[in-house]
Scaffold this motif. Structure first.
Motif, short mmCIF file in Angstrom:
data_model
loop_
_atom_site.label_atom_id
_atom_site.label_comp_id
_atom_site.label_asym_id
_atom_site.label_seq_id
_atom_site.Cartn_x
_atom_site.Cartn_y
_atom_site.Cartn_z
N GLY A 42 0.79 -1.23 0.00
CA GLY A 42 0.00 0.00 0.00
C GLY A 42 0.82 1.28 0.00
N MET A 43 2.12 1.16 0.15
CA MET A 43 3.01 2.33 0.13
C MET A 43 3.56 2.49 -1.29
N ASN A 44 3.80 3.73 -1.69
CA ASN A 44 4.49 3.92 -2.97
C ASN A 44 5.99 3.72 -2.75
N ARG A 45 6.72 3.68 -3.84
CA ARG A 45 8.16 3.39 -3.77
C ARG A 45 8.92 4.41 -2.92
N VAL A 46 8.56 5.68 -3.04
CA VAL A 46 9.24 6.72 -2.26
C VAL A 46 9.01 6.50 -0.77
N GLN A 47 7.79 6.18 -0.38
CA GLN A 47 7.49 5.92 1.03
C GLN A 47 8.27 4.71 1.55
N GLN A 48 8.36 3.67 0.74
CA GLN A 48 9.10 2.48 1.12
C GLN A 48 10.57 2.81 1.35
N GLN A 49 11.15 3.53 0.40
CA GLN A 49 12.57 3.83 0.49
C GLN A 49 12.87 4.79 1.64
N ARG A 50 12.00 5.73 1.89
CA ARG A 50 12.19 6.63 3.04
C ARG A 50 12.19 5.84 4.34
#
Length: 78
Positions: A42-50
């Motif tokens: 449910g997270m986008n890639r930017v949220q995951q990487q942050r």
């Protein structure tokens, strides 16, 4: 002081204890990591990487960070 792949994995594992984590690199500054964890669903890639960068607790901060470069791949399990 150089950082090692197992140190990076340990830092990430503190925040993602059930993740599948693979860290590669042996020059003490440049690494790649793949982190697969259910919490990313449910997270986008930017949220995951942050979230992963936050787990590194400042090891990449500024010009004097122990970890110079991390190519990061994140995703939820299939």
């Amino acid at each position: 002081m150089a950082i090692e792949a197992h140190d990076i994995e340990a830092l990430i594992r503190e925040s993602f204890p059930k993740a599948k984590i693979t860290v590669q690199g042996d020059d003490g500054a440049h690494f790649s990591a793949e982190v697969i964890d259910e919490s990313f669903r449910g997270m986008n890639r930017v949220q995951q990487q942050r979230a992963v960068y936050a787990a590194l607790k400042g090891k990449m901060d500024g010009a004097h960070g122990e970890l110079h470069a991390l190519a990061l791949t994140t995703r939820a399990p299939e």
